[in-house]
Design an enzyme around this catalytic site. Structure first.
Site, PDB file in Angstrom:
ATOM      1  CB  CYS A  53      -0.974  -0.005   1.172  1.00 32.91           C
ATOM      2  SG  CYS A  53      -0.161  -0.219   2.749  1.00 32.91           S
ATOM      3  CG  ASN A  54       3.102   2.785   3.001  1.00 34.40           C
ATOM      4  OD1 ASN A  54       2.170   3.560   2.869  1.00 34.40           O
ATOM      5  ND2 ASN A  54       3.501   2.329   4.169  1.00 34.40           N
ATOM      6  NE  ARG A  55       8.547   0.583   0.091  1.00 40.99           N
ATOM      7  CZ  ARG A  55       9.228   1.696   0.317  1.00 40.99           C
ATOM      8  NH1 ARG A  55       9.853   2.324  -0.658  1.00 40.99           N
ATOM      9  NH2 ARG A  55       9.295   2.185   1.531  1.00 40.99           N
ATOM     10  CG  ASP A 113       7.631  -1.392   7.649  1.00 38.07           C
ATOM     11  OD1 ASP A 113       7.056  -2.257   8.328  1.00 38.07           O
ATOM     12  OD2 ASP A 113       7.429  -1.205   6.441  1.00 38.07           O
TER      13      ASP A 113
END
Length: 160
Positions: A53-55, A113
């Site tokens: 979802c982030n990259r 993360d």
């Protein structure tokens, strides 16, 4: 080696892109599979894809990151124009450094993360099972994973 100079990535992440545009570049498992098939057909010695979802990032051994941008836009809903405005590319040592940062969680919204490491492992395994990872790429991915573990065990996390 020559592989190092041709190790490229094309990506889009939370830093520079808005959610809507980023969503257009995200890839389903199916699309990842098609993209890797095409990378093989185009005779790239290696490629793998991270899409979260982030990259979304494509790593590949190719003469230019442009080839990777085209692959990405062909297999996602993303447009080249949007990519050129909000995406990024790296080549050679810069691409290696970026992968190391991503693996270590230093390029994440939440620093340190841990999930991203598992995502890289899965991405490499997925690509390897489809004949898309050569020895050079496998070594780089393994180095990135090892260095990430080293950073995590030796760096006091004082971000909380």
């Amino acid at each position: 080696s020559n592989y190092l100079n041709h190790f490229c990535l094309a990506g889009i992440n939370y830093r520079k892109s808005d959610v809507n545009v980023r969503g257009k570049f995200s890839l389903t498992t199916e699309q990842c599979e098609q993209l890797l098939k095409e990378a093989v057909a185009k005779c790239f010695p290696g490629a793998f894809v991270i899409s979260t979802c982030n990259r979304t990032e494509i790593y590949g051994i190719s003469p230019s990151p442009k080839d990777l941008i085209e692959l990405l836009c062909l297999h996602s809903q993303g447009r080249i124009k949007d990519f050129l405005e909000q995406g990024y590319t790296y080549q050679g040592l810069d691409a290696v450094e970026h992968l190391f940062k991503v693996a270590a969680g230093l390029d994440s919204q939440i620093v340190g993360d841990h999930e991203v490491l598992g995502q890289i492992k899965m991405a490499a395994k997925f690509a390897k099972e489809r004949g898309c990872i050569n020895n050079f790429m496998e070594r780089i991915v393994n180095f990135a994973i090892q260095s990430s573990k080293k950073i995590k065990t030796e760096t006091p996390m004082r971000f909380f």
